[in-house]
Design a protein around this motif. Structure first.
Motif, short mmCIF file in Angstrom:
data_model
loop_
_atom_site.label_atom_id
_atom_site.label_comp_id
_atom_site.label_asym_id
_atom_site.label_seq_id
_atom_site.Cartn_x
_atom_site.Cartn_y
_atom_site.Cartn_z
N TYR A 6 47.42 53.89 -12.55
CA TYR A 6 46.82 54.80 -11.60
C TYR A 6 45.59 53.91 -11.10
O TYR A 6 45.02 53.29 -11.77
CB TYR A 6 46.38 56.10 -11.77
CG TYR A 6 45.27 56.10 -12.72
CD1 TYR A 6 43.95 56.45 -12.38
CD2 TYR A 6 45.63 56.35 -14.39
CE1 TYR A 6 42.97 56.39 -13.44
CE2 TYR A 6 44.66 56.23 -15.16
CZ TYR A 6 43.23 56.50 -14.72
OH TYR A 6 42.31 56.55 -15.57
N LEU A 11 43.21 59.69 -9.74
CA LEU A 11 43.85 60.46 -11.03
C LEU A 11 44.79 61.44 -10.64
O LEU A 11 45.64 61.83 -10.99
CB LEU A 11 42.98 60.30 -12.21
CG LEU A 11 43.87 61.17 -13.49
CD1 LEU A 11 45.10 60.27 -13.96
CD2 LEU A 11 42.92 61.33 -14.60
N CYS A 40 51.65 59.28 -17.30
CA CYS A 40 50.35 58.53 -16.43
C CYS A 40 49.79 57.31 -17.39
O CYS A 40 48.92 56.64 -16.80
CB CYS A 40 49.41 59.45 -15.97
SG CYS A 40 50.21 60.27 -14.62
N VAL A 42 47.29 57.93 -19.59
CA VAL A 42 45.98 58.48 -19.85
C VAL A 42 45.80 59.45 -21.12
O VAL A 42 46.99 59.76 -21.57
CB VAL A 42 45.45 59.01 -18.48
CG1 VAL A 42 45.54 58.14 -17.38
CG2 VAL A 42 46.14 60.26 -18.34
#
Length: 201
Positions: A6, A11, A40, A42
């Motif tokens: 991303y 985000l 993602c 994260v």
């Protein structure tokens, strides 16, 4: 597990778009902020800076798609003085929206929990914005053709079934078609379905 990069500062939108993909794959029962974060790439805590819980993410996902869909449909009919041309442009925009975002259709109609009141607006329940644009455009066409108001519900469902059917087919991962989906819609328009209904009215 595949991780989706991303852009810094984006985000929130990445979580929303990834959430739409994930819920289409796993369904609501397998959906969680932790799984979205993992996809993602994260930390598990990262989504909480944007969403307090999974329900807030789901609401944001529905709003994200609804807003874009509404803007697309509204833009398609803006300045269209001829009702038939307006309906043609509306259908074109409807199909193009899901061509560009095929994951949005199964999410919106099977996972998001939206309610679409076809016959008018139920008291206390606001009209679903994209469908409100569709219904207004359709009713304008029906009045221009002299169709009696008692036919509105049937005709509205007929037109919606046609354009949504094309969008559903193109959004299906199991349907392979090498042709142009917009040409399919043009053939439907040229078939004169409404004119035939006028003859029967």
């Amino acid at each position: 597990m595949n991780q989706k990069p991303y852009h810094h500062g984006d985000l929130r939108n990445t979580l929303i778009e990834t959430g739409i993909e994930l819920i289409n794959e796993d369904g609501l029962g397998g959906f969680s902020l932790r799984k979205v974060a993992a996809k993602c790439g994260v930390s598990h805590a990262a989504p909480y800076s944007h969403f307090k819980d999974v329900q807030q993410l789901l609401a944001a996902m529905a709003d994200h798609v609804t807003e874009q869909f509404t803007v697309s449909l509204q833009a398609s009919v803006e300045g269209q003085e001829d009702p038939m041309s307006a309906m043609g442009e509306l259908g074109t925009a409807y199909i193009a929206f899901f061509e560009q975002h095929p994951a949005y259709l199964p999410f919106l109609f099977f996972q998001s929990g939206i309610t679409i009141q076809v016959d008018g607006v139920e008291e206390g329940v606001p009209a679903y914005p994209p469908f409100a644009v569709f219904r207004t455009t359709a009713y304008r066409l029906f009045r221009s053709l002299g169709l009696p108001p008692e036919r509105d519900g049937t005709m509205l469902m007929a037109y919606w079934s046609l354009v949504h059917g094309v969008a559903s087919l193109l959004s299906s991962s199991g349907v392979r078609y090498s042709g142009n989906w917009q040409e399919v819609w043009q053939v439907i328009l040229q078939s004169g379905g409404t004119e035939n209904e006028t003859d029967r009215a």
